[in-house]
Design an enzyme around this catalytic site. Structure first.
Site, PDB file in Angstrom:
ATOM      1  N   GLY A   1       0.796  -1.232   0.000  1.00  0.00           N
ATOM      2  CA  GLY A   1       0.000   0.000   0.000  1.00  0.00           C
ATOM      3  C   GLY A   1       0.820   1.269   0.000  1.00  0.00           C
TER       4      GLY A   1
ATOM      5  N   GLU B   1      -3.014  -8.568  17.928  1.00  0.00           N
ATOM      6  CA  GLU B   1      -2.611  -7.764  19.086  1.00  0.00           C
ATOM      7  C   GLU B   1      -3.696  -7.667  20.147  1.00  0.00           C
ATOM      8  OE1 GLU B   1      -0.758  -4.153  17.867  1.00  0.00           O
ATOM      9  OE2 GLU B   1      -1.819  -3.022  19.403  1.00  0.00           O
TER      10      GLU B   1
ATOM     11  N   HIS C   1      11.778  -4.109   6.978  1.00  0.00           N
ATOM     12  CA  HIS C   1      12.196  -3.427   8.195  1.00  0.00           C
ATOM     13  C   HIS C   1      13.624  -2.916   8.098  1.00  0.00           C
ATOM     14  CE1 HIS C   1       8.835  -6.010   9.356  1.00  0.00           C
ATOM     15  NE2 HIS C   1       8.507  -4.980  10.107  1.00  0.00           N
TER      16      HIS C   1
END
Ligand code: GLN
Ligand code: ZN
Length: 763
Positions: free
Chosen positions: A440, A613, A702
């Site tokens: 995205g 989460e 990352h």
């Protein structure tokens, strides 16, 4: 052991980053080499002393151990690791010893080829801690004196603090086996070797003058792979041993985030002097004997920002006292989950402000509860006024929103069967097998940030900002066409943050100006506030997505953030079940999706990176959560036609517990993180019988490292062993917003080259 009482009013921890993010700035300047370790030490010292003064200013006593000493340069679990000597050998050559900030920083962030400690979610919060690495070879010894020095520093400045440390059980339970450890090794098996270091530490604290020490043990409230009976016996043996330590301060074991359940009686028997319990999320079973037990009642919510209902809190306290407990007042968790202060947030409006309580306001609440209404009549009056005003406010119960939710039927969350959809989508989209795409976002360049900042300041007009974003979209689309991606994105340049962007556009939500909370290390987020019934006054993303689509003949994926993630990364109203709020958000997204579809978007992605989460800590609560989380996603996405392709994205790789839920989302295509684990999850997905599209990330975004074509080909080969090529999508692990253009372009080029290699092999 000292005989002082546990403080009547306290908090379990104070925010660490500084009201103006002073610590972030000091750390980042040290890391960039712009300031010395001494300068960092002195900024940290100044921050610690200011923090203590602020706590006292809001009503905590300076001399009764009510001030928590819970500073950390980066992370409290890392602090425990360096204190007890659990420093893996790869870090030993950095710095001189375990209290050296260079060594500490390398453990946190890595250096060159030396990878840092892994990072993972702390309990069910959005905070991330560093995972200690423990093996049979780890030598435990008291090897950093920072905690003791910080206690002394405060004492010399006139504050008798209560050191807050991660308890030995949680430390080991949250650790992972070191690379040297044999298969099946459990860090917890080293408990007996670790406890003497904690005992020594306690003695050192006492020698420095500490009267109380707080050991945080959230593991005791969590259901994990550790057998309950094992955990219970560990809890008994560790805390009995620590309680028997001679010349120690009094011990408070803190169990934030939920109920202790059966570990509570076990802890009571160990002889620790106080237990800090979470009475916001948890409770205490009525058949536990509390006679003479000192309970620090965590009755002010440390994890959310609503002003406490002091009458209700007081009734809870009274009920505990009736059971014979010696009750004091505290927060349910450390306050590092909430911003410092409401000061400066006047733009929220008087009414909303009066409902809220950040760290400073929470301190005044525990103080008022401990002192009682006679001493603090105003606090009680304000609390009642806030309760009444929230209940009466038109925005907390909007009939159109509620009626719509009531009309929702099971059929609204169901699409046609996958085979029918897949056929319709294939006919419409005509995509090649091993379809290439991205998640995205494209790099958020300094130019994009500068444009947004000028626009917010009013120095860039609406029209000029709009044009700047359109130009960015056009260049992102052109780049993707040039690279040869199959499914394009608009790049999300207009989004400051994937949650805040939507919170700013939805009714019932608000955003703060300075409400920063630590996410990890020096990274902070500014959670939005979902305070009322949620609805969507206007389309939120349609003009950006359809502009991007107008520039290309290839399909452009529209991008939305899903209901669970919007809630997980916000402070959510606590006056109705979270499920109801999630469904309101889902309906708002459903309308957005309908508008996107009407505007010609053929593929719509709804990101749910936070699905796991929010998974409750207790097994008993998990099924109900997963049920509403999945339903909310489906409610948002099931209004589309068969030929519209729904994607979702989840960025983590531990799927075990949630694989049924992921399947349950019923998305046509799911992209996941998989590069770092080298496609580890795919066999499980295959065994599960997952039949829809799946895009395991092939490139770890990352780090700025560019993966080679060979590497990517290898990962794709691995993936194609578990997933048929017709089901397999090719994409990076996550969005590219934190990356630079150079590495992004090169990596995507390699990704597409690798895909072409595999396409030739499989066809
Ligand atoms: N679509 C988002 C992006 O690409 C997803 C981010 C996320 O998963 N955290 O940035
Ligand atoms: Zn992601």
């Amino acid at each position: 052991m000292s005989s002082s009482n546990f403080p009547a009013a306290t908090i379990l921890g104070y925010p660490r980053i500084g009201p103006q993010r002073e610590l972030k700035k000091a750390l980042e300047s040290f890391w960039k080499g712009e300031s010395s370790a001494d300068a960092l030490e002195s900024s940290a010292r100044e921050l610690r002393l200011h923090n203590l003064a602020r706590m006292v200013e809001h009503g905590l006593k300076p001399d009764d151990s009510s001030l928590p000493s819970n500073f950390s340069f980066y992370d409290h679990v890392l602090d425990a690791a360096v204190t007890c000597g659990a420093v893996p050998p790869r870090f030993a050559s950095f710095g001189t010893d375990n209290s050296d900030l260079v060594r500490y920083s390398v453990m946190a962030r890595g250096e060159g080829h030396v990878p840092p400690l892994e990072m993972t979610k702390w309990c069910d919060s959005n905070y991330h801690y560093l995972v200690p690495e423990i093996g049979p070879e780890t030598v435990f010894s008291l090897s950093s004196r920072r905690w003791i020095d910080e206690f002394r520093e405060a004492k010399e400045a006139g504050f008798l603090t209560r050191p807050v440390i991660t308890g030995p059980l949680t430390f080991l339970a949250f650790a992972k086996a070191s690379d040297e450890a044999p298969e099946g090794f459990e860090p917890l098996s080293r408990l007996d070797d670790l406890v003497p270091v904690y005992a020594e530490l306690l003695q050192e604290f006492a020698a420095a003058g500490a009267e109380w020490v707080q050991c945080d043990e959230p593991i005791l409230v969590m259901d994990t792979d550790i057998e309950r009976s094992t955990l219970l016996s560990y809890a008994r043996s560790v805390y009995s041993a620590l309680a028997e330590t001679s010349g120690r301060p009094a011990l408070c074991v803190a169990a934030p985030y939920h109920s202790l359940d059966d570990t509570l009686p076990a802890l009571i028997e160990t002889g620790v002097e106080a237990l800090a319990l979470d009475l916001v999320r948890g409770d205490i079973s009525p058949d536990i004997d509390l006679t003479d037990v000192t309970i620090s009642a965590g009755i002010v919510d440390g994890h959310n920002i609503w002003r406490t209902n002091l009458d209700e809190a007081q009734a809870t306290i009274a009920a505990l006292a009736d059971r014979g407990a010696n009750v004091t007042v505290s927060t349910s968790t450390s306050l590092f989950h909430v911003p410092h202060t409401l000061e400066g947030e006047d733009h929220l409006g008087e009414e909303l402000l009066s409902w809220l309580s950040f760290a400073h306001e929470k301190i005044t609440e525990v103080v008022a509860l401990a002192g009682g209404e006679d001493a603090y009549p105003e606090a009680f009056a304000q609390s009642r006024a806030a309760v009444a005003s929230r209940a009466a406010h038109a925005g907390t119960h909007i009939s159109s929103v509620r009626n719509r939710l009531e009309r929702v039927q099971a059929a609204d969350s169901v699409r046609s069967d996958y085979a029918t959809r897949a056929k319709a989508q294939a006919a419409r989209l005509g995509l090649p097998s091993l379809t290439t795409t991205t998640i995205g976002s494209f790099p958020q360049t300094p130019e994009i940030r500068a444009a947004r900042a000028s626009w917010a300041k009013g120095t860039l007009s609406d029209a000029d900002y709009e044009q700047a974003m359109k130009d960015e979209i056009a260049s992102v689309v052109a780049l993707q066409e040039e690279l040869g991606l199959d499914v394009l994105v608009h790049g999300e340049a207009e989004r400051n943050d994937m949650v805040q962007y939507f919170a700013e556009l939805l009714d019932g939500c608000a955003v703060t100006t300075n409400g920063w909370v630590q996410s990890y290390g020096s990274r902070c987020t500014r959670p939005s506030i979902v305070w009322g019934d949620v609805s969507r006054p206007d389309p939120m993303t349609v003009r950006w997505s359809s502009y991007a689509q107008s520039l290309s003949d290839k399909p452009v994926k529209a991008m939305l953030t899903g209901p669970v993630t919007i809630l997980a990364w916000s402070f959510v109203r606590d006056d109705q079940p979270v499920r109801d709020t999630a469904f309101q958000v889902a309906l708002a997204l459903r309308d957005e999706i309908a508008d996107l579809e009407a505007a010609g978007m053929t593929i719509i992605q709804v990101d749910e990176p936070a699905l796991r989460e929010l998974l409750p800590l207790k097994h008993r609560d998990q099924a109900a959560y997963l049920d509403w989380a999945v339903t909310a996603f489906r409610l948002a996405t099931s209004g589309v036609h068969d030929e519209t392709q729904v994607h979702t994205h989840l960025c983590y790789s531990e799927f075990g517990e949630v694989i049924d839920a992921i399947d349950g989302l019923d998305a046509d295509v799911t992209s996941i993180e998989a590069a770092r684990s080298r496609m580890e999850v795919l066999p499980a997905i295959k065994d599960h019988g997952y039949e829809r599209g799946i895009g395991p990330g092939v490139w770890d975004i990352h780090s700025p490292r560019v993966p080679s074509v060979e590497e990517l080909t290898e990962l794709l080969t691995l993936a194609s062993r578990s997933v048929p090529s017709t089901q397999l999508w090719v994409n990076p692990d996550c969005g590219l917003k934190t990356r630079g253009y150079e590495e992004t372009t090169e990596s995507l080029r390699n990704m597409i080259a690798a895909t072409r290699n595999i396409r030739e092999q499989v066809q």
